[in-house]
Design a protein around this motif. Structure first.
Motif, PDB file in Angstrom:
ATOM      1  N   SER A 445       0.832  -1.197   0.000  1.00 17.60           N
ATOM      2  CA  SER A 445       0.000   0.000   0.000  1.00 17.60           C
ATOM      3  C   SER A 445       0.867   1.247   0.000  1.00 17.60           C
ATOM      4  O   SER A 445       1.970   1.271   0.548  1.00 17.60           O
ATOM      5  CB  SER A 445      -0.915   0.005   1.231  1.00 17.60           C
ATOM      6  N   PHE A 446       0.364   2.270  -0.641  1.00 13.09           N
ATOM      7  CA  PHE A 446       1.004   3.577  -0.595  1.00 13.09           C
ATOM      8  C   PHE A 446      -0.093   4.615  -0.436  1.00 13.09           C
ATOM      9  O   PHE A 446      -1.256   4.264  -0.258  1.00 13.09           O
ATOM     10  CB  PHE A 446       1.838   3.817  -1.858  1.00 13.09           C
ATOM     11  N   ASN A 447       0.269   5.839  -0.464  1.00 11.20           N
ATOM     12  CA  ASN A 447      -0.684   6.914  -0.242  1.00 11.20           C
ATOM     13  C   ASN A 447      -1.817   6.865  -1.272  1.00 11.20           C
ATOM     14  O   ASN A 447      -1.689   7.360  -2.384  1.00 11.20           O
ATOM     15  CB  ASN A 447       0.047   8.261  -0.322  1.00 11.20           C
ATOM     16  N   GLY A 448      -2.925   6.243  -0.891  1.00  3.39           N
ATOM     17  CA  GLY A 448      -4.089   6.216  -1.774  1.00  3.39           C
ATOM     18  C   GLY A 448      -4.171   5.030  -2.703  1.00  3.39           C
ATOM     19  O   GLY A 448      -5.053   4.997  -3.574  1.00  3.39           O
ATOM     20  N   GLY A 449      -3.341   4.044  -2.563  1.00  2.80           N
ATOM     21  CA  GLY A 449      -3.422   2.913  -3.469  1.00  2.80           C
ATOM     22  C   GLY A 449      -2.639   1.715  -3.008  1.00  2.80           C
ATOM     23  O   GLY A 449      -2.006   1.728  -1.946  1.00  2.80           O
ATOM     24  N   THR A 450      -2.684   0.662  -3.821  1.00  2.00           N
ATOM     25  CA  THR A 450      -1.960  -0.574  -3.547  1.00  2.00           C
ATOM     26  C   THR A 450      -1.446  -1.129  -4.865  1.00  2.00           C
ATOM     27  O   THR A 450      -2.144  -1.060  -5.881  1.00  2.00           O
ATOM     28  CB  THR A 450      -2.890  -1.621  -2.890  1.00  2.00           C
ATOM     29  N   VAL A 451      -0.252  -1.653  -4.851  1.00  2.96           N
ATOM     30  CA  VAL A 451       0.253  -2.373  -6.019  1.00  2.96           C
ATOM     31  C   VAL A 451       0.333  -3.854  -5.674  1.00  2.96           C
ATOM     32  O   VAL A 451       0.679  -4.234  -4.550  1.00  2.96           O
ATOM     33  CB  VAL A 451       1.641  -1.871  -6.469  1.00  2.96           C
ATOM     34  N   THR A 452      -0.043  -4.690  -6.621  1.00  2.00           N
ATOM     35  CA  THR A 452       0.047  -6.130  -6.455  1.00  2.00           C
ATOM     36  C   THR A 452       0.778  -6.715  -7.653  1.00  2.00           C
ATOM     37  O   THR A 452       1.073  -6.014  -8.629  1.00  2.00           O
ATOM     38  CB  THR A 452      -1.343  -6.783  -6.351  1.00  2.00           C
ATOM     39  N   ALA A 453       1.019  -8.023  -7.577  1.00  2.00           N
ATOM     40  CA  ALA A 453       1.735  -8.692  -8.662  1.00  2.00           C
ATOM     41  C   ALA A 453       0.798  -9.247  -9.720  1.00  2.00           C
ATOM     42  O   ALA A 453       1.237  -9.983 -10.598  1.00  2.00           O
ATOM     43  CB  ALA A 453       2.595  -9.814  -8.084  1.00  2.00           C
TER      44      ALA A 453
END
Length: 510
Positions: A445-453
């Motif tokens: 997670s980061f400021n306002g979002g999420t990255v996944t694979a």
């Protein structure tokens, strides 16, 4: 044989597409920043394609500008007296390379949408390939990342010689040819010539990645200490890796430079290996029955071989079960070659007609590019030649558990070496292996979002399924900054990963 739609639609679930990376990425407002015990006035980055900024199968300007070293230099380090960071930029955003006017590397991939709304990676044709390898750039360059480089290539004389591209087995790298200071130099020599005050070193991924993406078609060279005899898809001997890595760090720190070392991620957790399922073959009941009839002779041969070899220890009942082909209504596992199966013909010529094939299991990893051949036919008029059903998938499309174990063993050794050398030399250490594991398991997670694979929509990986997006480069840069702070008592700003893009949507593909 009547198959349902066996073409695996990789992008059916894509719904989140980011725009081109943005280049106005402000740093956080914070307290006064300091470099602590480090000196970022002359930062040099050594590594491979990730350090260079390659993504979506190609090196292009926006990828280079959003590489983690450039983010570090222009934001984190710039806030604490960091100097200029010069990169060997390619000609444009087309990707690709030319050698004497002839293409030798393909264009970048973009995500195109057809008239029916289907999305798929396609080569970007909005610009012509204009990066000519024989046009040698004048350095020095702070970003010494060279796509394709393995550990021992950092110290290989001639790796930047254009003549080395024309030998039967190329001894040079076209990306390094573009900016090597001389044909005989090495990557490390060009880095040392700049007298860096700080360095990053992220190398070793390709020492196992070539083996992995080729489906294990290379050789595990453990025990072979001569890398000049290695093939491009081989696993580097851990002692060779350790020796080169220790030498590189010793020489970089010899003049007092400080730096950060980066561990190697588990390559089998990236989308290139986790996107295509082991069972992408949908069959109806009639087709499954017909397919089973076609394999009846093979299955019967396995039983005959077991009856003949029972009690010898040469052919187990478990292997008979694993090799028996059986399709049913619904989703089915593909049929694959597996070189590690018992060679029954070598035991008894009477069984020579029994190939080393079986159906895949959840433990097998089908490479991303296998989606382009699974379900197609060698003979368009003959359904019995359907690849993955009537015709087994070749070894190059599958990474079997035994091949994964070879990779894991080498990876563990490499990372132990990196961690030990970081500790011995009191260098910062960024654990990219742990960071990627988090992306693969839960996302970040980061400021306002999420990255996944998740391939295509997760935001972490570009369209080649291997290289990170600008957003993940930003996350990596922040992670490296935290490691530097912990080691050198520095205080560095952060960037907002949300200010950086993921993959590019474009219909300029014709």
């Amino acid at each position: 044989m009547k198959l349902k739609d066996v073409t695996y639609i990789v992008f059916c679930a894509i719904g989140l597409i980011a725009c081109e990376p943005e280049f106005d990425n402000p740093i956080e407002e914070s307290e006064e920043f300091t470099s602590g015990e480090a000196d970022f006035s002359n930062y040099v980055a050594l590594g491979n394609s990730i350090t260079a900024g390659l993504a979506s199968n190609a090196l292009f300007i926006s990828g280079q500008e959003n590489s983690f070293p450039n983010i570090l230099a222009t934001t984190h380090f710039a806030a604490t007296g960091g100097g200029d960071f010069v990169q060997p930029l390619v000609a444009n955003n087309a990707g690709g390379l030319l050698l004497n006017g002839m293409p030798i590397q393909g264009r970048r991939l973009v995500l195109a949408v057809d008239e029916d709304g289907n999305r798929a990676p396609r080569e970007f044709t909005g610009q012509e390939i204009q990066t000519e390898v024989s046009t040698i750039l004048t350095g020095p360059f702070n970003n010494m990342g060279v796509p394709g480089a393995k550990s021992y290539h950092l110290v290989a004389p001639g790796y930047g010689s254009i003549q080395g591209l024309g030998t039967p087995i190329p001894t040079a790298n076209p990306y390094f040819v573009r900016f090597a200071s001389s044909p005989s130099t090495t990557i490390l020599a060009d880095a040392l010539a700049q007298n860096p005050t700080f360095f990053s070193l992220w190398i070793g991924n390709n020492d196992i990645l070539g083996y992995a993406v080729s489906g294990g078609t290379g050789v595990d060279q453990t025990g072979n200490l001569d890398p000049t005899t290695y093939g491009p898809n081989d696993i580097t001997d851990p002692d060779v890796f350790a020796g080169v890595y220790r030498d590189v760090v010793t020489r970089l720190t010899g003049a007092g430079a400080k730096g950060v070392l980066v561990t190697i991620p588990d390559v089998t957790s990236i989308p290139f290996f986790t996107t295509v399922p082991f069972n992408p073959i949908p069959l109806d009941a009639a087709t499954a029955a017909g397919t089973n009839a076609a394999y009846a002779q093979y299955n019967g041969g396995l039983q005959a071989a077991f009856a003949a070899l029972n009690g010898t220890g040469l052919f187990s009942e478990d292997e008979v079960a694993s090799r028996t082909i059986n399709f049913s209504e619904g989703q089915n596992a593909v049929v694959i070659f597996d070189e590690n199966l018992t060679d029954l013909g070598a035991i008894n010529p009477a069984f020579a007609a029994l190939p080393k094939i079986r159906q895949a299991t959840p433990e097998d990893l089908l490479v991303l590019t296998s989606s382009s051949v699974i379900g197609t036919r060698l003979d368009p008029a003959d359904p019995a030649t359907t690849i993955g059903v009537g015709v087994p998938l070749e070894d190059k499309w599958v990474l079997t558990p035994s091949e994964q174990e070879e990779i894991s063993t080498a990876l563990t050794s490499y990372n132990n070496t990196i961690e030990t050398i970081a500790d011995t030399n009191e260098l910062a250490l960024y654990d990219a292996n742990a960071a990627l594991a988090e992306v693969a398991a839960t996302g970040v997670s980061f400021n306002g979002g999420t990255v996944t694979a998740t391939f295509g929509s997760g935001g972490a990986f570009s369209l080649d399924g291997v290289h990170p997006t600008p957003r993940v480069h930003a996350i990596v840069a922040n992670g490296i900054a935290r490691a530097i702070e912990n080691t050198y008592r520095a205080s560095l700003p952060s960037v907002d990963p949300g200010d950086y893009g993921t993959i590019t949507l474009s219909n300029e593909v014709n």
